[in-house]
Every structure is written in structure tokens, then in C-alpha cells.
Design a protein around this motif. Structure first.
Motif, mmCIF file in Angstrom:
data_model
loop_
_atom_site.group_PDB
_atom_site.id
_atom_site.type_symbol
_atom_site.label_atom_id
_atom_site.label_comp_id
_atom_site.label_asym_id
_atom_site.label_seq_id
_atom_site.Cartn_x
_atom_site.Cartn_y
_atom_site.Cartn_z
ATOM 1 N N ILE A 153 0.815 -1.215 0.000
ATOM 2 C CA ILE A 153 0.000 0.000 0.000
ATOM 3 C C ILE A 153 0.849 1.266 0.000
ATOM 4 C CG2 ILE A 153 -0.271 0.155 2.514
ATOM 5 C CD1 ILE A 153 -3.217 1.007 1.917
ATOM 6 N N LEU A 154 2.039 1.214 0.618
ATOM 7 C CA LEU A 154 2.906 2.394 0.603
ATOM 8 C C LEU A 154 3.346 2.729 -0.817
ATOM 9 C CD1 LEU A 154 5.135 1.794 3.761
ATOM 10 C CD2 LEU A 154 3.149 3.293 3.544
ATOM 11 N N ASN A 155 3.515 1.714 -1.651
ATOM 12 C CA ASN A 155 3.836 1.956 -3.060
ATOM 13 C C ASN A 155 2.601 2.420 -3.831
ATOM 14 O OD1 ASN A 155 6.538 1.172 -2.759
ATOM 15 N ND2 ASN A 155 6.038 -0.985 -3.090
ATOM 16 N N TYR A 156 1.462 1.815 -3.552
ATOM 17 C CA TYR A 156 0.219 2.163 -4.246
ATOM 18 C C TYR A 156 -0.130 3.638 -4.064
ATOM 19 C CZ TYR A 156 -4.747 2.187 -5.462
ATOM 20 O OH TYR A 156 -5.970 2.483 -6.023
ATOM 21 N N GLY A 169 9.283 9.543 5.071
ATOM 22 C CA GLY A 169 9.333 8.451 6.036
ATOM 23 C C GLY A 169 10.159 7.289 5.511
ATOM 24 N N SER A 170 9.941 6.917 4.262
ATOM 25 C CA SER A 170 10.692 5.816 3.655
ATOM 26 C C SER A 170 12.171 6.150 3.505
ATOM 27 C CB SER A 170 10.095 5.462 2.292
ATOM 28 O OG SER A 170 8.776 4.979 2.430
ATOM 29 N N TYR A 215 12.390 10.287 13.347
ATOM 30 C CA TYR A 215 11.870 11.279 12.407
ATOM 31 C C TYR A 215 11.182 10.622 11.212
ATOM 32 C CZ TYR A 215 13.858 15.011 15.138
ATOM 33 O OH TYR A 215 14.117 15.878 16.165
ATOM 34 N N GLY A 216 11.601 9.414 10.861
ATOM 35 C CA GLY A 216 10.860 8.682 9.838
ATOM 36 C C GLY A 216 9.444 8.389 10.278
ATOM 37 N N LEU A 217 9.287 7.938 11.529
ATOM 38 C CA LEU A 217 7.954 7.666 12.055
ATOM 39 C C LEU A 217 7.130 8.943 12.151
ATOM 40 C CD1 LEU A 217 5.829 5.796 13.184
ATOM 41 C CD2 LEU A 217 7.009 5.851 15.401
ATOM 42 N N ASN A 218 7.778 10.063 12.488
ATOM 43 C CA ASN A 218 7.088 11.352 12.486
ATOM 44 C C ASN A 218 6.401 11.608 11.152
ATOM 45 O OD1 ASN A 218 7.668 13.912 14.611
ATOM 46 N ND2 ASN A 218 8.771 12.029 15.023
#
Length: 238
Positions: free
Chosen positions: A7-10, A51-52, A72-75
Motif C-alpha cells: 500500500i505504501l507503493n500504491y 518516512g521511507s 523522524y521517519g515515524l514522524n
């Protein structure tokens, strides 16, 4: 079935993101749903991309700075999630703060598992807790041990520490627990460089193995948890 890991790619293109956000905003009866969907689509994508990027950088970087990049990625991941339920985010500067606090200078004979964080009334943490999980902690402060114990990925190492693994009084949603622990670790990296460096070099403290195990689990679990949350959000509004 929609696969969580894709889903992150979609959602990396506005052709997918705008209809998704439109459905989210119509679901909450926002009167400017079309306007907000158009305005927020690219911000949503940028958040996922950042994030990625932080995530991939964290996995390739030394332990000495890894918690900062994960935090900071999770932020950025959480801010993208917030845009699906709060089209006006951020409405004020107050919600841009961390939303958590801890001692910048730790006590002598400091132990990480015994350290705690305090939830603040304003900032990213309480805003995400409320809007994404409808969660509010009943405690003013929570220890690292209380946050780590309920995490499924930490069960094997706690099995060696305890004959029994007592349940937490108030288990947090896993993403919030990861956020709080990463926040505290990022503070150690920034303000307790000597302690952080000695922990890595000497490896004479129990904290070391729990921190290493936590960071390994965060690397794998957080993208999966973000994906699962977005997948649930997407399927709920379709």
C-alpha cells in the motif's frame, strides 16, 4: 485482498491518493472534501516518501544515530496518516511539537528500562493518539519497561528476563509505544552522548540488548504497522 506491504507503493501517485483522501473526507462529512483532497495529496505523498527515505537511511547507518532517523521517519509516516482523518492538519503550531517530554540530563546510574516519558497536552503524540487511535493515556508518565513489555516483537527477549511476562496495566497501541520509545532514544543520542557511546562500546549494561532488540523490531514492525493502518483506512472508506 489488499496486501499491506504494497500500500505504501500504491499511494505514491496522486491518481491514487486524491480519490483516497476524497473518500476519507467525505466519510467524515467534510464540506470541503474535494478542495482538501486536491491540496493534501502531494503533502501526503511527500510524508510517505520522507518516512521511507529516513527508514532506508536508518537501516544503513551506524547504531550511534539510528534512533534519530527512525524517530523522524515515524514522524513523517504519522503525519501522512493524520492527513487522512484531519484535513486541516496542522491547524496550529502547537501540534507540531513532539507531544512528549523526558529528562534531558539523566540521573547518575541511569537505567533505560526504568526511565520514563511524560505525555504533554499538545503536540504530535497526543494529536496522533486521539485522531488515529482514539487513545488517551490515563497515566501522567510511563516507563520504558511498561511500553516495551506488551510489544509482540519484544516477547522473546523478555522471556529470558522474566519467568513470567506480566501484562501492562494499560498497553498502548503499538505505533504509539514505538513512537514514545524512539523519542526517548533520540533524546539519549542528542543529549547523553557519553552514556550512549559507553553503552555501545562497553556492552556492560542490561539496557544494551533491549535497545538493540527494540531497534531491530522497529526497523521491521513500524512500516508494517503504518501499512496496516493505511490499509484499514483505505478499505473502510471504499
Amino acid at each position: 485482498m489488499l496486501k499491506e506491504e504494497t500500500i505504501l507503493n500504491y499511494l505514491q501517485v496522486t491518481a491514487h491518493t486524491r480519490p483516497f483522501l476524497l473518500a476519507c473526507y467525505e466519510n467524515i462529512n467534510n464540506p470541503k472534501a474535494s478542495h482538501h483532497a486536491y491540496q493534501n495529496a502531494e503533502r501526503f505523498i511527500y510524508g510517505l516518501n520522507l518516512g521511507s527515505d529516513y527508514w532506508e537511511s536508518a537501516k544503513a547507518t551506524p547504531l550511534s544515530v539510528q534512533p534519530l532517523l527512525f524517530y523522524y521517519g515515524l514522524n513523517h509516516y504519522l503525519k501522512s496518516c493524520l492527513l487522512t482523518v484531519d484535513p486541516g492538519y496542522p491547524a496550529t503550531a502547537k501540534v507540531l511539537a513532539h507531544g512528549l517530554s523526558t529528562r534531558k540530563r539523566k540521573k547518575q546510574h541511569y537505567r533505560f528500562l526504568e526511565d520514563d516519558i511524560r505525555v504533554q497536552p499538545h503536540g504530535l503524540f497526543p494529536h496522533a493518539a486521539d485522531h488515529l487511535f482514539q487513545f488517551s493515556s490515563s497515566k501522567e508518565k510511563v516507563s520504558m519497561d511498561e511500553l516495551l513489555r506488551p510489544l509482540e516483537a519484544m516477547a522473546p527477549i523478555y522471556a529470558y528476563k522474566d519467568l513470567e511476562r506480566p501484562s501492562a496495566d494499560e498497553p498502548w497501541p503499538p505505533l504509539l509505544a514505538y513512537f514514545a520509545v524512539l523519542y526517548n532514544l533520540s533524546m539519549l543520542v542528542r543529549y547523553e552522548g557519553e552514556w550512549w557511546g559507553e553503552m555501545q562500546q562497553m556492552r556492560d549494561r542490561e539496557d544494551y540488548v533491549f535497545i538493540i532488540e527494540f531497534l531491530k523490531s522497529a526497523s521491521d514492525q513500524i512500516p508494517m504497522l503504518i501499512s496496516a493502518w493505511l490499509k484499514d483506512q483505505l478499505t473502510s472508506v471504499l
